[in-house]
Design a protein around this motif. Structure first.
Motif, PDB file in Angstrom:
ATOM      1  N   ASN A 362       0.843  -1.189   0.000  1.00  0.00           N
ATOM      2  CA  ASN A 362       0.000   0.000   0.000  1.00  0.00           C
ATOM      3  C   ASN A 362       0.883   1.245   0.000  1.00  0.00           C
ATOM      4  O   ASN A 362       1.911   1.287   0.695  1.00  0.00           O
ATOM      5  N   PRO A 363       0.537   2.278  -0.761  1.00  0.00           N
ATOM      6  CA  PRO A 363       1.360   3.490  -0.810  1.00  0.00           C
ATOM      7  C   PRO A 363       1.254   4.301   0.482  1.00  0.00           C
ATOM      8  O   PRO A 363       0.226   4.275   1.167  1.00  0.00           O
ATOM      9  N   GLU A 364       2.351   5.008   0.808  1.00  0.00           N
ATOM     10  CA  GLU A 364       2.383   5.967   1.917  1.00  0.00           C
ATOM     11  C   GLU A 364       1.900   5.357   3.232  1.00  0.00           C
ATOM     12  O   GLU A 364       0.945   5.829   3.864  1.00  0.00           O
ATOM     13  N   LEU A 365       2.560   4.294   3.643  1.00  0.00           N
ATOM     14  CA  LEU A 365       2.245   3.678   4.933  1.00  0.00           C
ATOM     15  C   LEU A 365       2.686   4.598   6.064  1.00  0.00           C
ATOM     16  O   LEU A 365       3.800   5.127   6.053  1.00  0.00           O
ATOM     17  N   THR A 366       1.823   4.767   7.045  1.00  0.00           N
ATOM     18  CA  THR A 366       2.077   5.703   8.138  1.00  0.00           C
ATOM     19  C   THR A 366       1.877   5.010   9.478  1.00  0.00           C
ATOM     20  O   THR A 366       0.904   4.267   9.663  1.00  0.00           O
ATOM     21  N   ALA A 367       2.815   5.244  10.405  1.00  0.00           N
ATOM     22  CA  ALA A 367       2.693   4.701  11.755  1.00  0.00           C
ATOM     23  C   ALA A 367       1.593   5.448  12.511  1.00  0.00           C
ATOM     24  O   ALA A 367       1.290   6.600  12.186  1.00  0.00           O
ATOM     25  N   PRO A 368       0.956   4.816  13.497  1.00  0.00           N
ATOM     26  CA  PRO A 368       1.294   3.498  14.017  1.00  0.00           C
ATOM     27  C   PRO A 368       0.768   2.376  13.119  1.00  0.00           C
ATOM     28  O   PRO A 368      -0.269   2.516  12.471  1.00  0.00           O
ATOM     29  N   ILE A 369       1.487   1.253  13.126  1.00  0.00           N
ATOM     30  CA  ILE A 369       1.102   0.045  12.396  1.00  0.00           C
ATOM     31  C   ILE A 369       0.970  -1.086  13.415  1.00  0.00           C
ATOM     32  O   ILE A 369       1.894  -1.329  14.201  1.00  0.00           O
ATOM     33  N   ALA A 370      -0.160  -1.753  13.392  1.00  0.00           N
ATOM     34  CA  ALA A 370      -0.379  -2.868  14.318  1.00  0.00           C
ATOM     35  C   ALA A 370       0.036  -4.176  13.665  1.00  0.00           C
ATOM     36  O   ALA A 370      -0.159  -4.374  12.456  1.00  0.00           O
ATOM     37  N   LYS A 371       0.603  -5.064  14.449  1.00  0.00           N
ATOM     38  CA  LYS A 371       0.949  -6.385  13.952  1.00  0.00           C
ATOM     39  C   LYS A 371      -0.301  -7.074  13.412  1.00  0.00           C
ATOM     40  O   LYS A 371      -1.347  -7.087  14.060  1.00  0.00           O
ATOM     41  N   GLY A 372      -0.193  -7.597  12.197  1.00  0.00           N
ATOM     42  CA  GLY A 372      -1.324  -8.270  11.577  1.00  0.00           C
ATOM     43  C   GLY A 372      -2.122  -7.383  10.642  1.00  0.00           C
ATOM     44  O   GLY A 372      -2.995  -7.880   9.920  1.00  0.00           O
ATOM     45  N   ALA A 373      -1.851  -6.074  10.629  1.00  0.00           N
ATOM     46  CA  ALA A 373      -2.574  -5.170   9.735  1.00  0.00           C
ATOM     47  C   ALA A 373      -2.163  -5.440   8.288  1.00  0.00           C
ATOM     48  O   ALA A 373      -0.979  -5.595   7.991  1.00  0.00           O
ATOM     49  N   GLN A 374      -3.154  -5.476   7.392  1.00  0.00           N
ATOM     50  CA  GLN A 374      -2.836  -5.712   5.982  1.00  0.00           C
ATOM     51  C   GLN A 374      -2.221  -4.460   5.389  1.00  0.00           C
ATOM     52  O   GLN A 374      -2.780  -3.365   5.473  1.00  0.00           O
ATOM     53  N   ILE A 375      -1.060  -4.631   4.750  1.00  0.00           N
ATOM     54  CA  ILE A 375      -0.355  -3.490   4.167  1.00  0.00           C
ATOM     55  C   ILE A 375      -0.017  -3.724   2.690  1.00  0.00           C
ATOM     56  O   ILE A 375       0.702  -2.933   2.087  1.00  0.00           O
ATOM     57  N   GLY A 376      -0.546  -4.792   2.106  1.00  0.00           N
ATOM     58  CA  GLY A 376      -0.296  -5.062   0.694  1.00  0.00           C
ATOM     59  C   GLY A 376      -0.772  -6.447   0.324  1.00  0.00           C
ATOM     60  O   GLY A 376      -1.585  -7.052   1.030  1.00  0.00           O
TER      61      GLY A 376
END
Length: 417
Positions: A362-376
């Motif tokens: 996914n473009p422009e990923l921004t924190a916070p990021i949780a473990k298990g979150a779909q990012i692509g």
């Protein structure tokens, strides 16, 4: 015993006694004689002749089967390997009982039902007299049987009486239970299915598609794993009456371990079955074959075709770091990314080694990021054709950075453009 015939009416039976064995009528509430041979032995069927084949839209050679609809599905992926009229709503006969048993199994799983809980055989559910051809567990009128016995009566003996009694017990009435059946069908995505009763008795509003029944079978195997072995049991004895499982493949193919047969004049001969060979499970559905032998033979054809033409591939392992995804405003500049769950594909035989993968984030990923979150996602191809995809997830938590660190990252970002 209550006689149903006058002496003159009984005379033909006496004369024919050397040729026929009559099933006696029973007293109200007394144990019924089984309408089918209790100890009928199943012999291994002769190997069917080579099936007729045709070419499908993908250029593959697939079987031609003499029925109204059929499906062959891979259990792990839900992929339909081949089919004919998979979405046509048809009378499912006793394949309906798979939803009845599934709801009971889920009730047991959640604790809403207890295995030893008593279920009463009401007058509306009771099998009246056990006519030849009836599918009954033969619980006497007003008698009680445990939930587990009733469940076996549904799955193994295909009891209409057990199905109705459980429906009344769980749903308050059969109509209430049917509402539960249709709600669960919708939840599972069975979009071409509408149930009208718990047993699969003929009703113009009781319809299901082959694809939907394969989806239901997969739900039973996956979500009722503790109870799924019941579908492989070859016989069930209740009240001194032994009945054999009508799924002939259980006696002739050791890789087959369920699920359910069905038959009415309108529905023809139906069979939903599952087999597991070398870790690969397939589910088949046959609807409206013209005989018991035909539904068994056609299922064998589908399983043999499926296992001969497909193999499993594992393009990436769950939990392995497949890439490091860049992100902004985090306490770390990247997050490890990969698969959260095991990923298995079914590909044409001989192509497992040719599977290649590509990852898009996914473009422009921004924190916070949780473990298990779909990012692509990760896409698998074989010989230039896509054969599957799976979500890429963050394999760790990444917290949002403090104000000054975020300001620094923003300024650096301005000058890097």
């Amino acid at each position: 015993m209550i006689s149903r015939f006058s002496p003159s009416q009984l005379l033909p039976f006496a004369l024919a006694g050397a040729l026929l064995v009559a099933v006696p009528a029973t007293a109200l509430g007394a144990p019924h004689a089984k309408p089918h041979a209790a100890a009928k032995k199943h012999k291994a069927a002769a190997a069917p002749t080579e099936p007729e084949m045709t070419t499908d839209a993908n250029g593959r050679s697939v079987p031609v089967l003499a029925n109204k609809a059929w499906v062959l599905m891979d259990f792990d992926t839900g992929q339909i390997l081949a089919s004919s009229n998979p979405d046509e709503p048809l009378p499912p006969a006793s394949l309906t009982k798979m939803m009845t048993s599934y709801l009971v199994e889920q009730g047991l799983k959640t604790g809403k039902l207890k295995p030893t809980e008593s279920v009463t055989m009401s007058l509306s559910a009771w099998c009246r007299g056990g006519k030849e051809g009836d599918s009954c567990m033969f619980v006497p009128l007003n008698a009680q049987a445990s939930v587990m016995d009733m469940l076996r009566g549904v799955v193994i003996a295909s009891g209409n009486d057990a199905s109705k009694a459980l429906a009344e017990h769980v749903g308050g009435s059969e109509a209430g239970f049917v509402a539960m059946m249709n709600a669960e069908a919708k939840k599972l995505g069975m979009s071409k299915t509408q149930f009208a009763n718990a047993a699969g008795l003929p009703d113009p509003n009781n319809k299901a598609s082959a694809r939907d029944l394969a989806v239901l079978a997969a739900a039973i195997i996956r979500n009722s794993a503790e109870y799924y072995p019941i579908y492989a049991e070859r016989e069930f004895t209740y009240n001194g009456i032994k009945q054999g499982n009508r799924n002939a493949l259980l006696y002739t193919d050791p890789t087959v371990d369920g699920l359910k047969t069905g038959h009415t004049d309108e529905a023809g001969y139906c069979l939903t079955a599952s087999a597991k060979r070398n870790g690969m499970r397939l589910i088949s559905v046959i609807m409206n074959a013209d005989s018991k032998q035909a539904r068994a033979d056609q299922t064998r054809v589908l399983f043999n075709w499926g296992y001969s033409n497909f193999e499993q591939a594992t393009p990436a392992q769950a939990g392995a770091v497949l890439t490091n995804a860049k992100l902004t405003y985090g306490v770390a500049p990247t997050v490890a990314a990969g698969l959260a769950q095991a990923w298995t594909l079914l590909v044409p035989k001989g192509q497992a080694a040719a599977v290649q993968t590509s990852i898009s984030l996914n473009p422009e990923l921004t924190a916070p990021i949780a473990k298990g979150a779909q990012i692509g996602k990760i896409v698998a191809t074989a010989n230039g054709k896509q054969v599957g995809e799976a979500p890429i997830v963050a394999l760790a938590d990444v917290e949002r950075a403090g104000f000054f660190e975020r300001l620094r990252q923003r300024v650096v970002g301005w000058f890097s453009k």
